[in-house]
Write an enzyme that holds these catalytic residues in place. Structure first.
Site, short mmCIF file in Angstrom:
data_model
loop_
_atom_site.label_atom_id
_atom_site.label_comp_id
_atom_site.label_asym_id
_atom_site.label_seq_id
_atom_site.Cartn_x
_atom_site.Cartn_y
_atom_site.Cartn_z
N GLU A 76 -70.79 -16.58 -78.53
CA GLU A 76 -71.53 -17.19 -77.41
C GLU A 76 -72.33 -16.12 -76.66
O GLU A 76 -73.50 -16.33 -76.30
CB GLU A 76 -70.56 -17.87 -76.44
CG GLU A 76 -69.91 -19.12 -77.03
CD GLU A 76 -68.88 -19.76 -76.13
OE1 GLU A 76 -68.57 -20.93 -76.35
OE2 GLU A 76 -68.37 -19.09 -75.21
N LYS A 104 -65.62 -17.69 -69.75
CA LYS A 104 -65.76 -18.51 -70.94
C LYS A 104 -64.76 -18.01 -72.00
O LYS A 104 -64.21 -16.93 -71.87
CB LYS A 104 -67.19 -18.41 -71.48
CG LYS A 104 -68.19 -19.05 -70.53
CD LYS A 104 -69.63 -19.00 -71.03
CE LYS A 104 -69.81 -19.41 -72.43
NZ LYS A 104 -69.21 -20.71 -72.79
N GLY A 105 -64.59 -18.83 -73.03
CA GLY A 105 -63.74 -18.39 -74.13
C GLY A 105 -62.45 -19.18 -74.27
O GLY A 105 -61.61 -18.83 -75.10
N ALA A 123 -68.60 -23.84 -69.61
CA ALA A 123 -67.86 -22.72 -69.02
C ALA A 123 -66.47 -23.21 -68.63
O ALA A 123 -66.26 -24.41 -68.42
CB ALA A 123 -68.59 -22.17 -67.80
N GLY A 180 -62.12 -21.74 -75.71
CA GLY A 180 -62.11 -22.20 -77.10
C GLY A 180 -62.25 -21.05 -78.09
O GLY A 180 -62.50 -21.27 -79.28
#
Ligand SMILES: O=C[C@H](O)[C@H](O)[C@H](O)COP(=O)(O)O
Length: 217
Positions: free
Chosen positions: A103, A94-95, A83, A97
Site C-alpha cells: 500500500e 494502516k495494515g 485506514a 489487513g
C-alpha cells in the site's frame, strides 16, 4: 446505518476522484472492496488498476478490470485506500489487513491519496489501533525488543504471512503524538520492512461515511 453501509457510501463517493482513461491505484480491505465494486461499474471508462495486494488483484480481475504491474506505470493520478485510524492531520495507521508495505509503495507513486473510511476510524490520537510493523521473519525477536524500547508492546500476529513473505508485529499501547518522527524511527530498525504509519505520506483527501451521507475533507 451499519458500519459496512457507511464504508460502502464512502467508497462509492470516491468515484468522483477517478478520471477517465487513467490507471487507478487500489488499496486493500473491506472498504476498498466496495470501491473495487464501484470501479467495476465504470470499468469501460478507465484503463485499469494497480493493486496493493493479491486479494485486491483477485477482486479486480474477477470484475474484468485489467491489473497493471507497478513497474510498468510511471505515475498514478489517484490512489484510493481505507485506514484503521486517521487523525485530524490526515495521518493514518494502516495494515490491519497486513497489506501495509505494498500500500505504501503504490501510494508513493500516486499524485493524490484519497482515504475512504467510516466515521468510527476518526481519532484524536493515533495508537488505539495496534500499529502493524512488517518484519523480515529472522529479525522478529530483535525487532520486537527494539520496539519495546520505544515504549510499545509488540505482539506477533500468529499465522499471518504477508504477500511479501514476511511477518507482522502489532505494537500495542502507543500514544502517537509525533507520527512522522515515529514512522521514521521504526523504519530505521534493521529488519523492519515498513510500518503502518502513513504520516510522511498522509491522505490528501478523506471521504468519511457518516449517517448524514459521505463527507469530503
Ligand atoms: O492492510 C490493510 C489496509 O491497510 C486497510 O486499508 C485497513 O486495514 C483498513 O481496512 P478496512 O477497510 O477493512 O477497515
Amino acid at each position: 446505518m451499519t458500519q459496512d453501509e457507511l464504508k460502502k457510501a464512502a467508497a462509492w463517493a470516491a468515484l468522483e476522484f477517478v478520471k477517465e482513461n487513467t490507471i487507478v491505484g487500489v488499496g486493500t480491505g473491506s472498504t476498498v472492496n466496495h470501491f473495487i465494486d464501484a470501479l467495476g461499474s465504470i470499468k469501460d471508462t478507465i484503463k485499469g488498476a494497480v493493486s496493493s495486494s493479491e486479494a485486491s488483484t483477485a477482486r479486480l480481475k474477477a470484475l474484468g478490470i485489467e491489473v497493471f504491474e507497478l513497474n510498468d506505470v510511471d505515475v498514478l493520478d489517484v490512489y484510493v485506500d481505507g485506514a484503521d485510524e486517521i487523525n485530524a492531520h490526515n495521518e493514518m495507521i494502516k495494515g490491519g489487513g497486513a497489506a501495509l508495505t505494498r500500500e505504501k509503495i503504490v501510494a508513493a507513486v500516486a499524485k493524490q491519496f484519497v482515504c475512504i473510511v467510516d466515521d468510527t476510524k476518526l481519532v484524536a490520537t493515533l495508537g488505539g489501533f495496534p500499529l502493524p510493523v512488517e518484519v523480515i521473519p529472522m529479525a522478529r525477536s530483535y525487532v520486537a525488543r527494539e520496539l519495546l524500547k520505544l515504549g510499545g508492546d509488540p505482539v506477533y500476529r500468529q499465522g499471518v504471512v504477508t504477500d511479501n513473505g514476511n511477518v507482522i508485529l502489532d505494537v500495542h499501547n502507543l500514544k502517537i503524538t509525533q507520527a512522522k518522527q515515529l514512522e521514521t524511527q521504526i523504519n530505521q530498525i534493521v529488519g523492519v520492512v515498513t510500518n503502518g504509519l502513513f504520516a510522511e505520506r498522509g491522505a490528501d483527501k478523506v471521504i468519511i461515511g457518516t449517517k448524514n451521507g459521505p463527507q469530503i475533507k
